[in-house]
Design a protein around this motif. Structure first.
Motif, PDB file in Angstrom:
ATOM      1  N   HIS A 183      38.095  26.763  37.385  1.00  0.00           N
ATOM      2  CA  HIS A 183      38.568  27.830  38.266  1.00  0.00           C
ATOM      3  C   HIS A 183      37.648  29.045  38.169  1.00  0.00           C
ATOM      4  O   HIS A 183      37.257  29.636  39.184  1.00  0.00           O
ATOM      5  CB  HIS A 183      40.002  28.201  37.849  1.00  0.00           C
ATOM      6  N   PHE A 184      37.256  29.388  36.957  1.00  0.00           N
ATOM      7  CA  PHE A 184      36.394  30.531  36.711  1.00  0.00           C
ATOM      8  C   PHE A 184      34.990  30.288  37.260  1.00  0.00           C
ATOM      9  O   PHE A 184      34.400  31.138  37.938  1.00  0.00           O
ATOM     10  CB  PHE A 184      36.356  30.775  35.199  1.00  0.00           C
ATOM     11  N   ARG A 185      34.442  29.102  36.972  1.00  0.00           N
ATOM     12  CA  ARG A 185      33.088  28.744  37.421  1.00  0.00           C
ATOM     13  C   ARG A 185      32.966  28.816  38.937  1.00  0.00           C
ATOM     14  O   ARG A 185      31.953  29.288  39.472  1.00  0.00           O
ATOM     15  CB  ARG A 185      32.748  27.329  36.940  1.00  0.00           C
ATOM     16  N   GLU A 186      33.978  28.372  39.633  1.00  0.00           N
ATOM     17  CA  GLU A 186      33.882  28.293  41.088  1.00  0.00           C
ATOM     18  C   GLU A 186      34.002  29.651  41.768  1.00  0.00           C
ATOM     19  O   GLU A 186      33.870  29.726  42.986  1.00  0.00           O
ATOM     20  CB  GLU A 186      34.895  27.281  41.625  1.00  0.00           C
TER      21      GLU A 186
ATOM     22  N   GLU B 172      38.145  41.447  36.332  1.00  0.00           N
ATOM     23  CA  GLU B 172      38.425  41.423  37.765  1.00  0.00           C
ATOM     24  C   GLU B 172      39.086  40.120  38.182  1.00  0.00           C
ATOM     25  O   GLU B 172      40.064  40.117  38.954  1.00  0.00           O
ATOM     26  CB  GLU B 172      37.127  41.603  38.547  1.00  0.00           C
ATOM     27  N   ILE B 173      38.558  39.002  37.689  1.00  0.00           N
ATOM     28  CA  ILE B 173      39.096  37.698  38.078  1.00  0.00           C
ATOM     29  C   ILE B 173      40.516  37.523  37.542  1.00  0.00           C
ATOM     30  O   ILE B 173      41.397  36.976  38.227  1.00  0.00           O
ATOM     31  CB  ILE B 173      38.164  36.567  37.600  1.00  0.00           C
ATOM     32  N   LEU B 174      40.774  38.015  36.337  1.00  0.00           N
ATOM     33  CA  LEU B 174      42.125  37.937  35.785  1.00  0.00           C
ATOM     34  C   LEU B 174      43.099  38.785  36.597  1.00  0.00           C
ATOM     35  O   LEU B 174      44.236  38.358  36.869  1.00  0.00           O
ATOM     36  CB  LEU B 174      42.118  38.389  34.326  1.00  0.00           C
TER      37      LEU B 174
ATOM     38  N   GLU C 240      41.611  48.312  41.057  1.00  0.00           N
ATOM     39  CA  GLU C 240      40.447  48.634  40.229  1.00  0.00           C
ATOM     40  C   GLU C 240      40.749  48.203  38.797  1.00  0.00           C
ATOM     41  O   GLU C 240      41.835  48.472  38.275  1.00  0.00           O
ATOM     42  CB  GLU C 240      40.162  50.138  40.272  1.00  0.00           C
ATOM     43  N   SER C 241      39.800  47.516  38.170  1.00  0.00           N
ATOM     44  CA  SER C 241      40.018  47.068  36.797  1.00  0.00           C
ATOM     45  C   SER C 241      38.915  47.577  35.887  1.00  0.00           C
ATOM     46  O   SER C 241      37.761  47.717  36.304  1.00  0.00           O
ATOM     47  CB  SER C 241      40.084  45.536  36.725  1.00  0.00           C
ATOM     48  N   LYS C 242      39.274  47.849  34.634  1.00  0.00           N
ATOM     49  CA  LYS C 242      38.332  48.249  33.609  1.00  0.00           C
ATOM     50  C   LYS C 242      38.661  47.483  32.333  1.00  0.00           C
ATOM     51  O   LYS C 242      39.828  47.274  32.002  1.00  0.00           O
ATOM     52  CB  LYS C 242      38.412  49.757  33.328  1.00  0.00           C
TER      53      LYS C 242
END
Length: 272
Positions: A45-48, A94-96, A151-153
């Motif tokens: 999922h992450f790779r794609e 960001e993806i999370l 927005e994520s940090k």
């Protein structure tokens, strides 16, 4: 819509903090464990997000590299050389968050197009971090349709806590300036791929004056557990935020997050 198994590890603790000006902060925890089946599915999922597996096969042809080598050398941020590690943690965060708003909150959240055409693997992608879309009726236009701009940090290394939630709030206030270009870029990518239907879904949010909608803002801090400091987080203020009345705040904490991030990238490469 099938929820990826790793989202079972993202748990609402039920704890709620308050900012200095009384805005609620949700506290979530990423309770990851060593489960190879779940981690392998998460790695795919992450790779794609960076390149789908069918395209990866085509890109590897003629390079003399294995798929894993190609990903490490061309697509994934560097594990050790700066600024690679900070880009890794930022992309992961960001993806999370995108997973959170899609699978926990129920928004449509197209995000693979954000990472798959990076010119420099060790640079963060420009524009709004995460966009989520929600429609009252598919194919229709309703003033209660929602555009969620998050927005994520991240802070996953070091020994001294810093208030990354305040940083996320500050950058979230700038999203109104980045929103139009981010929507346009997303729409253009869909059109370039011949995906007219999702392009039109994005287009619905490009003219709030003629086609009103609700704009929701979000700010998230993703923190290694030793860097989670409730007192510091509670000093966050939303004063001056352009969308303060529609601002969602969350903190996600977890143990050994940078180790998890690096293990996830390694698995994504090794199992390609």
């Amino acid at each position: 819509m099938t929820t990826p198994a790793h989202l079972d590890w993202l748990v609402d603790t039920g704890q709620r903090l308050k900012t200095a000006d009384g805005v609620e902060i949700e506290v979530w925890e990423l309770q990851h464990v060593d489960d190879s089946t779940v981690l392998s599915a998460w790695a795919k999922h992450f790779r794609e997000h960076y390149v789908d597996d069918d395209m990866l096969k085509k890109l590897v042809e003629g390079t003399g590299k294995t798929a894993g080598q190609f990903l490490v050398d061309t697509k994934f941020p560097d594990e050790k050389a700066a600024p690679g590690p900070s880009v890794r943690s930022g992309d992961f965060a960001e993806i999370l968050v995108a997973d959170y708003i899609e699978y926990k909150l129920g928004y449509w959240c197209p995000r693979q197009l954000r990472y798959d055409q990076k010119w420099n693997r060790n640079e963060s992608t420009k524009g709004c971090d995460v966009l989520g879309f929600q429609f009252v009726k598919d194919g229709g236009v309703d003033p209660n349709d929602e555009l969620f701009v998050f927005e994520s940090k991240a802070s996953m290394s070091g020994n001294k806590p810093i208030n990354r939630l305040q940083d996320a709030v500050a950058d979230s206030g700038k999203d109104v300036l980045r929103e139009a270009t981010t929507l346009n870029a997303l729409k253009q990518r869909f059109l370039e791929r011949g995906d007219t239907a999702p392009a039109l879904k994005v287009q619905r949010f490009q003219d709030i004056a003629d086609r009103p909608f609700k704009r929701i803002s979000g700010a998230a801090a993703i923190l290694n557990s030793p860097l989670y400091d409730e007192t510091l987080i509670s000093q966050t203020t939303t004063a001056g935020h352009v969308n303060a009345t529609n601002l969602k705040l969350i903190v996600i904490r977890g143990e050994a997050l940078m180790d998890l991030v690096n293990a996830l990238y390694a698995r994504a490469a090794n199992e390609a």
